[in-house]
Design a protein around this motif. Sequence first.
Motif, short mmCIF file in Angstrom:
data_model
loop_
_atom_site.label_atom_id
_atom_site.label_comp_id
_atom_site.label_asym_id
_atom_site.label_seq_id
_atom_site.Cartn_x
_atom_site.Cartn_y
_atom_site.Cartn_z
N ALA A 116 0.86 -1.19 0.00
CA ALA A 116 0.00 0.00 0.00
C ALA A 116 0.89 1.24 0.00
O ALA A 116 1.84 1.33 0.79
N VAL A 117 0.60 2.20 -0.89
CA VAL A 117 1.43 3.40 -1.00
C VAL A 117 0.53 4.64 -0.88
O VAL A 117 -0.33 4.88 -1.73
N PRO A 118 0.72 5.43 0.19
CA PRO A 118 -0.06 6.68 0.31
C PRO A 118 0.18 7.60 -0.89
O PRO A 118 1.30 7.69 -1.42
N GLU A 119 -0.86 8.27 -1.31
CA GLU A 119 -0.84 9.07 -2.54
C GLU A 119 0.27 10.11 -2.56
O GLU A 119 0.93 10.33 -3.58
N ASP A 120 0.52 10.75 -1.43
CA ASP A 120 1.50 11.82 -1.43
C ASP A 120 2.95 11.32 -1.37
O ASP A 120 3.89 12.10 -1.56
N ASP A 121 3.15 10.02 -1.11
CA ASP A 121 4.51 9.51 -1.08
C ASP A 121 5.24 9.69 -2.40
O ASP A 121 6.45 9.89 -2.44
N TRP A 122 4.49 9.59 -3.50
CA TRP A 122 5.14 9.60 -4.83
C TRP A 122 5.87 10.92 -5.10
O TRP A 122 6.86 10.92 -5.85
N VAL A 123 5.40 12.02 -4.51
CA VAL A 123 6.02 13.32 -4.83
C VAL A 123 7.00 13.77 -3.74
O VAL A 123 7.57 14.85 -3.85
N ARG A 124 7.21 12.95 -2.72
CA ARG A 124 8.17 13.31 -1.68
C ARG A 124 9.60 13.07 -2.19
O ARG A 124 9.82 12.30 -3.14
N PRO A 125 10.60 13.69 -1.56
CA PRO A 125 11.98 13.48 -1.97
C PRO A 125 12.41 12.03 -1.79
O PRO A 125 12.06 11.37 -0.81
N ALA A 126 13.16 11.55 -2.76
CA ALA A 126 13.69 10.20 -2.67
C ALA A 126 14.89 10.16 -1.75
O ALA A 126 15.52 11.19 -1.45
N ASP A 127 15.21 8.96 -1.27
CA ASP A 127 16.44 8.77 -0.51
C ASP A 127 17.62 9.16 -1.40
O ASP A 127 17.70 8.71 -2.55
#
Length: 547
Positions: A162-173
């Motif tokens: 499960a991936v929260p919608e806003d995770d996709w636009v957060r900074p990557a590691d």
Amino acid sequence: MTETGRTVRDATLDVLKQLGLTTVFSNPSHSEMKLFENWLEGDFKFVLGLEEKAVVGMADGYAQATGEPALVIINGGPGLANAMGSVYTAASAKTPMVILGGQQARKMLLGEPFLIAKDSTQLPKPYIKWAAEPARPQDVPATIAQAYQIARQTPQGPVFVAVPEDDWVRPADPEPLRIAKVEKAVVPDPAALEQIAAALNGAERPGLIAGGPVDAQGARGDLIALAEKLNARVWGAPVWARGAFPENHPLFAGVLPPIPELINERLSAQHDVVVVLGGPAFTLFTAWDLFSTAPADLDKSPRPTLTADVDFLHVTDDPQAAAATLAGRSFVAPPGAVVKGLVPLVEQRERVELAPVREPVAVPEPSTPLTQAYLFHVLAKELPDNAVLFEELPIARADFHEQIPLGPDNGYFATASGALGFPFAGAVGYALARPDRRAVVVVGEGSAQYTIHALWTAARHNLPVTFVIPDNSGYLSLKYYLQDQKSWEAGYDLSDVDMALIARGFGVRGETVDSPDGLQEALRDALTADGPVLIDVKTEDPGLFRL
């Protein structure tokens, strides 16, 4: 934002490419849309399905064709709920699959927002191998990589992230993810192989039970060699969900019925030692006493057992199936590798003709209305030698196997779970992976309704799929189980459903055949057409199923 400007979406797409998860089966909702922004068309193939159950079913067929995990992206709440019938089937078939489920944005999870996936990792359980929701946005790529490795290791199966919608636009590691190479290094213990070989060599009348994993693990040819060296009959495992031995081979004894009393009756009459290769021992559907409509007594009966007259040895790569086995001995090892290892260990026996255990099959005659047996008899004449068949005839399966003896180069798939709908969608997914082979779907007009949306995807990609509908105008399971309850009659009457017209509505060429005239020509044309074709063949009621 990081100095590089890379987002979790960017890092995830890189990981998907590294893992080879570039064919995407999806029916996306709002909660997945951020992943699809700036989508790299040249790197990924997007396969849209019109409903989530069909999407997962197509991914199931694709993964069974490739042997590697397929990627599914759907909403993780109501979308996953819609898909659960197909998830259940994929889990039963041990199909490797990574399902990404959209979740609402993290900051909204304290409330009750629209499309929320409540307890997101719990919904697909227990019909899922593993489930996770990353604790931090930057952990999404690593979680997907872990899910992929878990899905493809034996026993294989679907996994869920499960991936929260806003995770996709957060900074990557900022540190690139290092993906470990996880090798399939499980091999049979030589001592276990020697035990099984000794049992077979010491048997007077050895028998083999072929389960789907033998074919999935590339050992179909080895099983033929093993059976011929032993001069042993080979039975199809009950609920024959994937063909692992050619049905036209003289040593093939038929598919076992999923009823313990009948299994014992057939095997004890023929064998003193039986080795079960793949799957549980055995998948059961019901017990013989439940066919009675008389009032039931207090249940003092024991759990199902296998006859003590036969020494049963069970090979499975599923530890849970081994723990629950009805056999006397169970070995946890990849069945395909066991088959390959046994071939040089068993002794060559004299090839003598075994007494037949199957009744001769009568050649059906043409009639109007057509019989189901005659339809299959004609279909068998026109099938390409390497056609792959997807079948769902839960109430009238015997005619199919009697009239279409599949050869060594034919593939065969059916639902592994009993949940309806897999063949329509599974064949579409298989054809996407293997467009060099004709996929042939043989499904009644009732079962076809469960994933009918797959026709649209078949048309969109112009896939080599032939849908053959033995149309008896009703849900026969309801008709025969509820035959004394006339109030149900309206519920099982499908005489007004026009399957050819439905197919044309989805963009697939649809034709209706209601007499022997032109049947063979229509099937020949449908099996060689450029793209998908549906043939709706009006047949008479075949009656209650035969075991």
